[in-house]
Design a protein around this motif. Structure first.
Motif, PDB file in Angstrom:
ATOM      1  N   ASP A   9       0.823  -1.209   0.000  1.00 19.82           N
ATOM      2  CA  ASP A   9       0.000   0.000   0.000  1.00 19.82           C
ATOM      3  C   ASP A   9       0.860   1.264   0.000  1.00 19.82           C
ATOM      4  O   ASP A   9       0.579   2.213  -0.734  1.00 19.82           O
ATOM      5  N   LEU A  10       1.905   1.263   0.832  1.00 23.38           N
ATOM      6  CA  LEU A  10       2.783   2.432   0.891  1.00 23.38           C
ATOM      7  C   LEU A  10       3.488   2.672  -0.436  1.00 23.38           C
ATOM      8  O   LEU A  10       3.558   3.805  -0.918  1.00 23.38           O
ATOM      9  N   MET A  11       4.010   1.608  -1.041  1.00 25.76           N
ATOM     10  CA  MET A  11       4.734   1.758  -2.298  1.00 25.76           C
ATOM     11  C   MET A  11       3.788   2.217  -3.416  1.00 25.76           C
ATOM     12  O   MET A  11       4.173   3.041  -4.257  1.00 25.76           O
ATOM     13  N   GLU A  12       2.571   1.718  -3.412  1.00 24.66           N
ATOM     14  CA  GLU A  12       1.594   2.169  -4.411  1.00 24.66           C
ATOM     15  C   GLU A  12       1.361   3.676  -4.282  1.00 24.66           C
ATOM     16  O   GLU A  12       1.332   4.402  -5.278  1.00 24.66           O
ATOM     17  N   SER A  13       1.247   4.145  -3.058  1.00 16.83           N
ATOM     18  CA  SER A  13       1.059   5.576  -2.810  1.00 16.83           C
ATOM     19  C   SER A  13       2.270   6.373  -3.274  1.00 16.83           C
ATOM     20  O   SER A  13       2.135   7.429  -3.912  1.00 16.83           O
ATOM     21  N   VAL A  14       3.453   5.886  -2.958  1.00 23.99           N
ATOM     22  CA  VAL A  14       4.696   6.563  -3.349  1.00 23.99           C
ATOM     23  C   VAL A  14       4.799   6.642  -4.868  1.00 23.99           C
ATOM     24  O   VAL A  14       5.062   7.718  -5.432  1.00 23.99           O
ATOM     25  N   LEU A  15       4.590   5.528  -5.546  1.00 26.11           N
ATOM     26  CA  LEU A  15       4.742   5.507  -7.003  1.00 26.11           C
ATOM     27  C   LEU A  15       3.682   6.348  -7.699  1.00 26.11           C
ATOM     28  O   LEU A  15       3.976   7.038  -8.680  1.00 26.11           O
ATOM     29  N   THR A  16       2.467   6.323  -7.197  1.00 23.58           N
ATOM     30  CA  THR A  16       1.399   7.147  -7.769  1.00 23.58           C
ATOM     31  C   THR A  16       1.736   8.625  -7.626  1.00 23.58           C
ATOM     32  O   THR A  16       1.614   9.398  -8.583  1.00 23.58           O
ATOM     33  N   PHE A  46      12.609  -3.780   4.399  1.00 21.47           N
ATOM     34  CA  PHE A  46      12.964  -4.914   3.543  1.00 21.47           C
ATOM     35  C   PHE A  46      11.880  -5.136   2.487  1.00 21.47           C
ATOM     36  O   PHE A  46      12.179  -5.323   1.301  1.00 21.47           O
ATOM     37  N   CYS A  47      10.627  -5.107   2.910  1.00 25.24           N
ATOM     38  CA  CYS A  47       9.511  -5.322   1.989  1.00 25.24           C
ATOM     39  C   CYS A  47       9.421  -4.193   0.964  1.00 25.24           C
ATOM     40  O   CYS A  47       9.200  -4.441  -0.228  1.00 25.24           O
ATOM     41  N   LEU A  48       9.587  -2.957   1.412  1.00 24.13           N
ATOM     42  CA  LEU A  48       9.537  -1.818   0.489  1.00 24.13           C
ATOM     43  C   LEU A  48      10.627  -1.922  -0.574  1.00 24.13           C
ATOM     44  O   LEU A  48      10.377  -1.680  -1.757  1.00 24.13           O
ATOM     45  N   LYS A  49      11.827  -2.291  -0.165  1.00 23.68           N
ATOM     46  CA  LYS A  49      12.932  -2.446  -1.125  1.00 23.68           C
ATOM     47  C   LYS A  49      12.634  -3.556  -2.123  1.00 23.68           C
ATOM     48  O   LYS A  49      12.901  -3.428  -3.321  1.00 23.68           O
ATOM     49  N   SER A  50      12.084  -4.640  -1.640  1.00 22.91           N
ATOM     50  CA  SER A  50      11.740  -5.761  -2.507  1.00 22.91           C
ATOM     51  C   SER A  50      10.661  -5.373  -3.517  1.00 22.91           C
ATOM     52  O   SER A  50      10.781  -5.656  -4.708  1.00 22.91           O
ATOM     53  N   ILE A  51       9.633  -4.721  -3.044  1.00 21.60           N
ATOM     54  CA  ILE A  51       8.524  -4.298  -3.909  1.00 21.60           C
ATOM     55  C   ILE A  51       8.987  -3.223  -4.891  1.00 21.60           C
ATOM     56  O   ILE A  51       8.511  -3.160  -6.027  1.00 21.60           O
ATOM     57  N   GLY A  52       9.933  -2.388  -4.471  1.00 18.96           N
ATOM     58  CA  GLY A  52      10.412  -1.288  -5.306  1.00 18.96           C
ATOM     59  C   GLY A  52      11.344  -1.703  -6.428  1.00 18.96           C
ATOM     60  O   GLY A  52      11.617  -0.912  -7.333  1.00 18.96           O
ATOM     61  N   GLU A  53      11.815  -2.957  -6.399  1.00 16.49           N
ATOM     62  CA  GLU A  53      12.725  -3.414  -7.455  1.00 16.49           C
ATOM     63  C   GLU A  53      12.056  -3.290  -8.817  1.00 16.49           C
ATOM     64  O   GLU A  53      10.909  -3.669  -9.006  1.00 16.49           O
ATOM     65  N   VAL A 108      -7.137   5.773  23.313  1.00 10.85           N
ATOM     66  CA  VAL A 108      -5.876   6.001  22.599  1.00 10.85           C
ATOM     67  C   VAL A 108      -6.230   6.651  21.266  1.00 10.85           C
ATOM     68  O   VAL A 108      -7.006   6.102  20.485  1.00 10.85           O
ATOM     69  N   ILE A 109      -5.691   7.848  21.021  1.00  8.73           N
ATOM     70  CA  ILE A 109      -6.039   8.581  19.796  1.00  8.73           C
ATOM     71  C   ILE A 109      -4.846   8.811  18.868  1.00  8.73           C
ATOM     72  O   ILE A 109      -5.011   9.378  17.797  1.00  8.73           O
ATOM     73  N   GLY A 110      -3.674   8.388  19.259  1.00  9.57           N
ATOM     74  CA  GLY A 110      -2.495   8.567  18.416  1.00  9.57           C
ATOM     75  C   GLY A 110      -1.452   7.522  18.734  1.00  9.57           C
ATOM     76  O   GLY A 110      -1.473   6.918  19.798  1.00  9.57           O
ATOM     77  N   GLY A 111      -0.565   7.304  17.781  1.00 12.04           N
ATOM     78  CA  GLY A 111       0.503   6.339  17.978  1.00 12.04           C
ATOM     79  C   GLY A 111       0.293   5.042  17.225  1.00 12.04           C
ATOM     80  O   GLY A 111       1.103   4.133  17.314  1.00 12.04           O
ATOM     81  N   THR A 112      -0.802   4.966  16.458  1.00  8.52           N
ATOM     82  CA  THR A 112      -1.078   3.764  15.666  1.00  8.52           C
ATOM     83  C   THR A 112      -0.915   4.033  14.167  1.00  8.52           C
ATOM     84  O   THR A 112      -1.197   3.162  13.350  1.00  8.52           O
ATOM     85  N   GLU A 113      -0.434   5.226  13.825  1.00  5.56           N
ATOM     86  CA  GLU A 113      -0.333   5.632  12.434  1.00  5.56           C
ATOM     87  C   GLU A 113       0.776   4.910  11.671  1.00  5.56           C
ATOM     88  O   GLU A 113       1.744   4.456  12.253  1.00  5.56           O
ATOM     89  N   LEU A 114       0.596   4.848  10.371  1.00  4.61           N
ATOM     90  CA  LEU A 114       1.645   4.415   9.451  1.00  4.61           C
ATOM     91  C   LEU A 114       1.415   5.212   8.171  1.00  4.61           C
ATOM     92  O   LEU A 114       0.469   4.939   7.422  1.00  4.61           O
ATOM     93  N   VAL A 115       2.246   6.240   7.950  1.00  2.00           N
ATOM     94  CA  VAL A 115       2.029   7.152   6.821  1.00  2.00           C
ATOM     95  C   VAL A 115       3.342   7.516   6.148  1.00  2.00           C
ATOM     96  O   VAL A 115       4.381   7.614   6.786  1.00  2.00           O
ATOM     97  N   VAL A 116       3.248   7.730   4.843  1.00  2.00           N
ATOM     98  CA  VAL A 116       4.380   8.276   4.111  1.00  2.00           C
ATOM     99  C   VAL A 116       4.401   9.760   4.440  1.00  2.00           C
ATOM    100  O   VAL A 116       3.450  10.487   4.165  1.00  2.00           O
TER     101      VAL A 116
END
Length: 122
Positions: A9-16, A46-53, A108-116
């Motif tokens: 999902d992150l790599m798709e967002s980055v490439l788009t 590791f996963c991002l590098k693999s997907i980004g190849e 809990v309202i913060g600390g669960t994020e994962l964002v580019v």
């Protein structure tokens, strides 16, 4: 390893985003990771590098910044929980956390994020 699907999902967002900005290459990708997001940054990288190849992000470097958890209570309290020694202790702490003002359970309202956070492109 759920990091792989997150990395997809992150790599798709980055490439788009890179393609929308006519990028020829992605140099650096900065990611913000909540301390209680259950994500291992080393596995994610590791996963991002693999997907980004084979893409314009193939040689990108990565940086990760942790986001501390934040809590709020119905009484109006808003803030960060006390520091703990590691993330496992943090998870155990948050499960039983009570408001320092009124003694009730908090949300809990913060600390669960994962964002580019940012993408450096040419």
């Amino acid at each position: 390893m759920h990091e792989y699907s997150l990395a997809m999902d992150l790599m798709e967002s980055v490439l788009t985003t890179a393609e929308d900005n006519n990028a020829k290459i992605v140099n650096r990708i900065s990611v913000k990771v909540g301390r209680i997001a259950h994500v291992n940054p080393m596995q994610l990288e590791f996963c991002l590098k693999s997907i980004g190849e084979g893409t314009i992000a193939e040689n990108a470097s990565y940086s990760f910044e942790y986001i501390d958890p934040e809590i709020k209570c119905a009484c109006g309290y808003f803030g960060k929980p006390d520091e703990t020694e590691d993330d496992l202790d943090m998870l155990e702490y948050l499960v039983s956390l009570i408001c320092p003002l009124c003694g009730k359970n908090v949300e809990v309202i913060g600390g669960t994020e994962l964002v580019v956070d940012s993408i450096d492109i040419d």
